[in-house]
Write an enzyme that holds these catalytic residues in place. Structure first.
Site, mmCIF file in Angstrom:
data_model
loop_
_atom_site.group_PDB
_atom_site.id
_atom_site.type_symbol
_atom_site.label_atom_id
_atom_site.label_comp_id
_atom_site.label_asym_id
_atom_site.label_seq_id
_atom_site.Cartn_x
_atom_site.Cartn_y
_atom_site.Cartn_z
ATOM 1 N N LYS A 39 -46.210 31.237 19.253
ATOM 2 C CA LYS A 39 -47.440 30.734 18.626
ATOM 3 C C LYS A 39 -47.085 29.738 17.518
ATOM 4 C CE LYS A 39 -47.482 34.634 15.444
ATOM 5 N NZ LYS A 39 -47.848 36.049 15.317
ATOM 6 N N ARG A 137 -56.682 44.583 11.870
ATOM 7 C CA ARG A 137 -56.981 43.179 12.149
ATOM 8 C C ARG A 137 -57.743 43.147 13.462
ATOM 9 N NH1 ARG A 137 -51.934 38.992 12.280
ATOM 10 N NH2 ARG A 137 -51.566 40.035 14.254
ATOM 11 N N TYR A 272 -44.591 12.193 -11.723
ATOM 12 C CA TYR A 272 -45.933 12.489 -12.255
ATOM 13 C C TYR A 272 -45.882 13.552 -13.340
ATOM 14 C CZ TYR A 272 -47.937 10.216 -8.076
ATOM 15 O OH TYR A 272 -48.288 9.339 -7.093
ATOM 16 N N MET A 320 -46.137 13.279 -2.761
ATOM 17 C CA MET A 320 -46.581 13.464 -1.376
ATOM 18 C C MET A 320 -45.472 13.128 -0.390
ATOM 19 S SD MET A 320 -49.800 11.747 0.659
ATOM 20 C CE MET A 320 -51.070 12.452 -0.367
HETATM 21 C C1 LIG Z 1 -46.775 36.994 15.303
HETATM 22 C C2 LIG Z 1 -46.828 38.225 16.093
HETATM 23 C C3 LIG Z 1 -45.640 38.849 16.542
HETATM 24 C C4 LIG Z 1 -44.265 38.395 16.130
HETATM 25 O O1 LIG Z 1 -44.011 38.777 14.806
HETATM 26 P P1 LIG Z 1 -42.557 38.649 14.154
HETATM 27 O O2 LIG Z 1 -42.670 39.304 12.862
HETATM 28 O O3 LIG Z 1 -42.289 37.175 14.035
HETATM 29 O O4 LIG Z 1 -41.614 39.298 15.101
HETATM 30 C C5 LIG Z 1 -45.767 39.936 17.391
HETATM 31 N N1 LIG Z 1 -46.982 40.407 17.745
HETATM 32 C C6 LIG Z 1 -48.136 39.861 17.298
HETATM 33 C C7 LIG Z 1 -49.437 40.456 17.719
HETATM 34 C C8 LIG Z 1 -48.096 38.770 16.444
HETATM 35 O O5 LIG Z 1 -49.240 38.236 16.007
#
Ligand SMILES: *Cc1c(COP(=O)(O)O)cnc(C)c1O
Length: 389
Positions: A39, A137, A272, A320
């Site tokens: 992701k 969650r 700055y 920046m």
């Molecule tokens: C991001 C995520 C992971 C991976 O987490 P890590 O701490 O990077 O291993 C696994 N499962 C779910 C549902 C996640 O959102």
């Protein structure tokens, strides 16, 4: 070196990634499947390139957070199973089916919607049921008084028309934290997860093909939670204490070059706000790395970038597109010299600690204008398209 590389770039060490995958694969053994979490553009490393390597190496599954991320992989020749961990609007169900993408189902309302849409388009949507065991969650709430209603909801989701419940999963909230309290929290999450599975399987009279819950902390510390598949992200990219303990290697190195050097007398205000004044005659370099590249401004005047002659303190406010580094005692560092922001010589964990954050946030923050260069056998084999030459 072409012109874009004189700015800031990220080197992605695909040999390190392959090493990390193989090491983790050996650790979990042949009977446990491997899901690579890619992701957020593979935590900033490039999801297409990372997924290609995982597909070639024989990983079993990938996970992303949205349909856009999943479809990007399909458009780039990734054919292996992909699970969407987050929400997909029901209007996209036919797109999911068409692209053979697996969807997490996190509550009754979504199970009903997805089922209805799948039936409407005459297909079957592959799903993994998400159980909330304490992350609070996403997922069917199953703790305490919610156990029975949770199990009932999951059973319903598994038997609705148009849905194929291939898997079931949960997510640990504190598997990477040390202390008895955290360890018993994780244990409770795991026990609740397995009781939910037992109860659902008993009621339905059939077994889930893939039960999974182990993220980075659990892959490193809780082998009993590996079940049918593990689901690490951070470990794959080689950051953090667990990665070091397991002999994994950091995959990303962020680099830049010195673009200008000037010498100022003592008492000169830099950048700055003038928060830093030179305390001696100072040879100051400008590097083209600023907050638009992902350098957190809160690190102004606090971090050191690594030159071939050692660490050079960053001085004054981060701008920046640039920042200034003190090169007074580093006469061999000149215009054009390479500087490592984080990587093999300057571990990301140090920068994360200074910024009060975790390595995840730092690699995700490396912005789009920083080109990624993919390196195999010590050679660049692919550059992002925005690189000329
Ligand atoms: C991001 C995520 C992971 C991976 O987490 P890590 O701490 O990077 O291993 C696994 N499962 C779910 C549902 C996640 O959102």
């Amino acid at each position: 070196m072409d012109s874009t590389l004189r700015r800031t770039w990220a080197e992605i060490d695909m040999d390190a990634l392959a090493h990390n995958y193989e090491t983790l694969r050996k650790r979990i053994g042949e009977n446990v499947k491997f899901l690579g979490v890619v992701k957020a553009d593979a935590y900033g490393h490039g999801s297409v390139q990372v997924s290609r390597l995982l597909q070639e190496s024989g990983a079993d599954y990938l996970a992303v957070s949205s349909i856009d991320e999943a479809v990007e992989l399909r458009h780039n020749g990734i054919t292996m199973p992909v699970l969407i961990l987050g929400h997909t609007p029901k209007e996209e169900v036919s797109e999911l089916i068409k692209n053979n993408i697996t969807q997490a189902v996190t509550c009754r309302a979504k199970a009903l919607e997805y089922s209805e849409e799948a039936v409407k388009c005459g297909g079957t949507l592959k799903i993994h049921i998400k159980v909330d065991t304490g992350m609070s969650r996403l997922g069917y709430l199953c703790d305490g008084d919610y156990f029975e209603s949770g199990v009932e909801g999951i059973c319903e989701g598994c038997t609705l028309p148009g849905l194929d419940a291939e898997g079931i999963f949960t997510h640990f909230a504190v598997s990477d934290e040390f202390g008895e309290e955290y360890e018993s929290y994780t244990k409770h999450q795991f026990e609740l997860f397995t009781s939910v599975i037992d109860e659902v399987e008993k009621k339905l009279g059939k077994k889930f093909k893939i039960r999974h819950c182990a993220n980075t902390g659990a892959v490193a510390r809780y082998p009993e939670t590996w079940l049918d598949m593990v689901r690490p992200g951070l470990l794959l990219y080689g950051y953090g204490d667990f990665a070091q303990e397991l002999g994994l290697k950091p995959v990303m190195s962020l680099k830049t070059t010195v673009s200008t050097i000037k010498t100022y007398p003592a008492g000169t205000a830099i950048s700055y706000g003038g928060i830093y004044k030179t305390d001696r005659k100072t040879r100051m370099g400008v590097v083209p790395y600023g907050y638009a590249d992902g350098y957190f401004r809160c690190l102004s005047n606090r971090y050191e970038l690594m030159t071939e002659e050692g660490p050079a303190p960053q001085r004054g406010k981060i701008c920046m597109d640039m920042c200034m580094i003190d090169l007074t005692d580093k006469m061999n560092v000149d215009v054009g010299s390479e500087v490592e922001i984080f990587g093999k010589a300057n571990p990301i964990e140090h920068m994360a600690q200074l910024a009060g954050t975790i390595p995840y946030e730092l690699t995700c923050a490396v912005s789009k204008r920083v080109p990624r260069m993919y390196i195999k056998d010590g050679k660049v084999y692919e550059k992002e398209l925005l690189l000329r030459g």
